[in-house]
Design a protein around this motif. Structure first.
Motif, PDB file in Angstrom:
ATOM      1  N   GLY A   1       0.809  -1.226   0.000  1.00 42.64           N
ATOM      2  CA  GLY A   1       0.000   0.000   0.000  1.00 42.64           C
ATOM      3  C   GLY A   1       0.837   1.267   0.000  1.00 42.64           C
ATOM      4  O   GLY A   1       2.045   1.242  -0.233  1.00 42.64           O
ATOM      5  N   GLY A   2       0.170   2.372   0.255  1.00 41.44           N
ATOM      6  CA  GLY A   2       0.852   3.665   0.309  1.00 41.44           C
ATOM      7  C   GLY A   2       0.072   4.751  -0.404  1.00 41.44           C
ATOM      8  O   GLY A   2       0.146   5.919  -0.035  1.00 41.44           O
ATOM      9  N   LEU A   3      -0.730   4.350  -1.406  1.00 42.49           N
ATOM     10  CA  LEU A   3      -1.512   5.356  -2.141  1.00 42.49           C
ATOM     11  C   LEU A   3      -2.653   5.864  -1.256  1.00 42.49           C
ATOM     12  O   LEU A   3      -3.289   5.094  -0.551  1.00 42.49           O
ATOM     13  N   GLN A   4      -2.862   7.169  -1.303  1.00 44.12           N
ATOM     14  CA  GLN A   4      -3.999   7.777  -0.592  1.00 44.12           C
ATOM     15  C   GLN A   4      -4.685   8.740  -1.542  1.00 44.12           C
ATOM     16  O   GLN A   4      -4.026   9.381  -2.352  1.00 44.12           O
ATOM     17  N   ILE A   5      -6.017   8.839  -1.416  1.00 46.91           N
ATOM     18  CA  ILE A   5      -6.734   9.833  -2.219  1.00 46.91           C
ATOM     19  C   ILE A   5      -7.391  10.838  -1.280  1.00 46.91           C
ATOM     20  O   ILE A   5      -7.742  10.509  -0.143  1.00 46.91           O
ATOM     21  N   SER A   6      -7.577  12.052  -1.788  1.00 49.78           N
ATOM     22  CA  SER A   6      -8.223  13.084  -0.972  1.00 49.78           C
ATOM     23  C   SER A   6      -9.700  13.149  -1.363  1.00 49.78           C
ATOM     24  O   SER A   6     -10.027  13.180  -2.550  1.00 49.78           O
ATOM     25  N   THR A   7     -10.578  13.154  -0.372  1.00 47.46           N
ATOM     26  CA  THR A   7     -12.006  13.304  -0.678  1.00 47.46           C
ATOM     27  C   THR A   7     -12.264  14.792  -0.926  1.00 47.46           C
ATOM     28  O   THR A   7     -11.398  15.633  -0.642  1.00 47.46           O
ATOM     29  N   GLN A   8     -13.463  15.121  -1.403  1.00 44.31           N
ATOM     30  CA  GLN A   8     -13.760  16.530  -1.659  1.00 44.31           C
ATOM     31  C   GLN A   8     -13.817  17.331  -0.358  1.00 44.31           C
ATOM     32  O   GLN A   8     -13.791  18.548  -0.381  1.00 44.31           O
TER      33      GLN A   8
END
Ligand SMILES: C=C1C[C@]23C[C@@]1(O)CC[C@H]2[C@@]12CCC[C@@](C)(C(=O)O1)[C@H]2[C@@H]3C(=O)O
Ligand SMILES: O=C(O)CCC(=O)C(=O)O
Ligand SMILES: [Fe+2]
Length: 346
Positions: free
Chosen positions: A221-228
């Motif tokens: 893992g390691g990927l992160q996404i930002s929510t609105q």
């Protein structure tokens, strides 16, 4: 009344689901699928696809090539040519001083360019290497077109190929990148376990400038996404499936209805992460402006028209984390807030 804290809300199963990353099963019925694709692109600009048609061997062969390349010595890897614009990069991201704890191969997906690059990247088997890259690119391009057609259907755009046509053009400027994030080093004598708690920036926060990004990673893992709402969501790795990201160009084509997702990679594991991204892009001379179906009297175009070459030039003049679309807005953000304030004060 005391409002529930975000943490207590997230602990409730239903709410947890609400903030979860959407998963779209491509074997589902088409009209339902197109609705789900639109919803995910509007809410997150990000989703996972399962039951896709990319053969397992096409993925594993690329992974093997990546593993072989990154296990070479630093001297050998640099012989692949620097990543400006295409080749091997280490720590430096782009031309403006951005850095990350990674190394990568960045390739243009044009078969001639791949064939040229293969001669320096895989000196002892250039033809095999080009075939593996071409097969992967063809397979993920097909997946991208399927998703773009579903998106067009879900948006009720009359020509369902209007988005997929853009990336299918022979002159498409699509790219392929293989990222390798080294593990946290354990040296026998003075290994500091507390280091594992400290996240290292593998790839800093940004959005991708293209239309759509198709991402696949190994099991690290390691990927992160930002929510609105600005919340960072960790993305669970899944080597068998793909993640789809809306890029800036698709945000423009949909007149802001889809959002380009901001994302980053933080690394803190003892295993290396390897990811492969296909960045689906238009040809350089292609004009980008909202699809006519997305513009109405009540919903005028938010963006000035620009070519993909102009957008790329603007993106490459900026830092990784900058929001590049602002300079292509018809009304600048500041102006919009002045108009808003003026209407409230009258
Ligand atoms: C700092 C940068 C790296 C980048 C070009 C840029 O100036 C801003 C956008 C970055 C990005 C993100 C997605 C993939 C990529 C290849 C692209 O097209 O835009 C990278 C560029 C890069 O790594 O060179
Ligand atoms: O390596 C990853 O998982 C994501 C990298 C990324 O966002 C990029 O290369 O644009
Ligand atoms: Fe990215």
């Amino acid at each position: 009344m005391v409002a529930p804290s975000p943490t207590s809300m997230m602990l409730r199963t239903k709410k947890t689901k609400a903030v979860g990353i959407p998963t779209i099963d491509l074997s589902m019925e088409r009209s339902q699928l197109s609705e789900l694709v639109v919803k995910a692109c509007e809410e997150y600009g990000f989703f996972k696809v399962v039951n896709h048609c990319v053969p397992k061997e096409v993925i594993s062969r690329l992974e093997e090539e990546g593993t072989e390349f990154f296990s070479k010595t630093s001297f050998e890897k640099h012989q692949a040519g620097t990543s400006t614009p295409f080749g091997y990069g280490c720590k430096n991201i782009g031309p403006n001083g951005d850095m990350g704890d990674l190394e990568y191969l960045l390739l243009h997906t044009n078969p001639n360019s791949i064939s040229e690059r293969s001669k320096t990247i895989a000196k002892d088997h250039p033809i095999k290497f080009s075939c593996i890259i071409n097969d992967y690119v063809e397979a993920v391009k097909e997946l991208t077109c399927e998703i773009l057609e579903l998106a067009a259907e879900g948006l009720w755009v009359p020509d369902k190929s209007s988005l997929s046509n853009i990336i299918q053009d022979v002159h498409s400027d699509s790219l392929l990148r293989i990222n390798h994030y080294p593990p946290v080093k354990k040296s026998n004598d003075n290994w500091d376990p507390s280091k594992l708690q400290n996240n290292t920036i593998g790839f800093g926060e940004h959005s991708d400038p293209q239309i759509l990004t198709i991402l696949r990673s190994n099991n690290v893992g390691g990927l992160q996404i930002s929510t609105q709402h600005g919340l960072w969501l960790p993305v669970p790795p899944d080597p068998n499936e793909f993640y789809v990201m809306v890029g800036d160009a698709l945000q423009v084509l949909t007149n802001g209805r889809f959002v380009s997702v901001r994302h980053r990679v933080l690394t803190n594991t003892t295993k290396p992460r390897m990811s492969m991204m296909y960045f689906a892009a238009p040809p350089l001379n292609w004009w980008i402006s909202p699809l006519s179906k997305m513009v109405t009297a009540h919903n005028p175009s938010l963006y000035k028209p620009f070519t993909w070459a102009q957008y790329k030039q603007a993106a490459y003049a900026l830092r990784l984390g900058d929001t590049r679309l602002d300079q292509f807005m018809r009304i600048q953000k500041q102006e919009a807030s002045n108009i808003e304030n003026a209407s409230h004060s009258t």
